[in-house]
Write a protein that holds these residues in place. Structure first.
Motif: not given
Length: 226
Positions: A67-84, A106-113
């Motif tokens: 929902y609006r305002g939630w934090t997400v740490d995005i990594q990698g390139d888009p795949q089919g219009g989505y991001r991991w 904002e740069a952040h550590a990758n926690e998902c692999g």
């Protein structure tokens, strides 16, 4: 017996100095990312739409909502219009999110692999309705655990963590579905307590207003699902 000299030869000293200089040069060439290799760094963003649907893989089963305002740490390139990425809020899980639903740099550590596809066996009990992209029509009922917010319309949930046993419902929704009306059921959660449905009354409003994909208690649908 002769004493061994501890003085290094000029040639060896020069070689050692050259190696040290090379190592220092390599170190300076690597950008600092807080201990995380540059290729694995994530980007911290925040959801800037009313909501966005989360999926088990790009354009596949909906398994939650951010929902609006939630934090997400995005990594990698888009795949089919989505991001991991790592989805915070009340999920705190690594899932697929629509690429245009969040903003920030904002740069952040990758926690998902590495990106993965969640197997259906991990978030369903094996009951899956409909075809490749939508659910099967079913009439709602006032069964055990099926709550309403006004005496007739069903209370749904944006999230239940369908992979968890037991599930944990959150983000309650005042749906447009009254007992006796139809929805399209997609799958039953792993513990059998909730069903992901699509309300066709919501139309194509993904991201704005009232969402059309959400969870309802299993008791809101008949014992035998079509």
């Amino acid at each position: 017996m002769r004493n061994r000299s501890t003085t290094r030869s000029p040639h060896r000293a020069a070689l050692t100095a050259a190696l040290a200089a090379a190592a220092a040069a390599v170190g300076l060439a690597l950008p600092y990312t807080g201990g995380v290799p540059a290729a694995q760094a994530a980007v911290r963003k925040h959801v800037d739409s009313d909501y966005t649907l989360l999926r088990r893989s790009p354009a596949s089963y909906v398994i939650g909502t951010a929902y609006r305002g939630w934090t997400v740490d995005i990594q990698g390139d888009p795949q089919g219009g989505y991001r991991w990425g790592h989805i915070y809020g009340d999920l705190n899980s690594c899932l697929w999110i629509y690429d245009g639903a969040a903003s920030g740099d904002e740069a952040h550590a990758n926690e998902c692999g590495d990106p993965v596809t969640m197997p259906t066996s991990e978030f369903t009990n094996g009951q899956i309705g409909g075809g490749t992209s939508d659910g099967a029509t079913v009439t709602t009922v006032a069964g055990s655990g099926c709550a309403t917010y006004d005496g007739s319309h069903i209370t749904g949930y944006g999230n239940v963590r369908p992979w968890a046993v037991p599930t944990a419902p959150s983000a309650p929704l005042n749906t447009q579905v009254a007992i006796g009306q139809t929805v399209l059921w997609r799958y039953v959660s792993r513990d059998g307590r909730y069903v992901m449905v699509r309300d066709p009354r919501g139309g194509s409003t993904d991201g704005v207003g009232l969402q059309s994909w959400y969870f309802v208690p299993r008791g809101c649908l008949p014992t035998t699902l079509p």
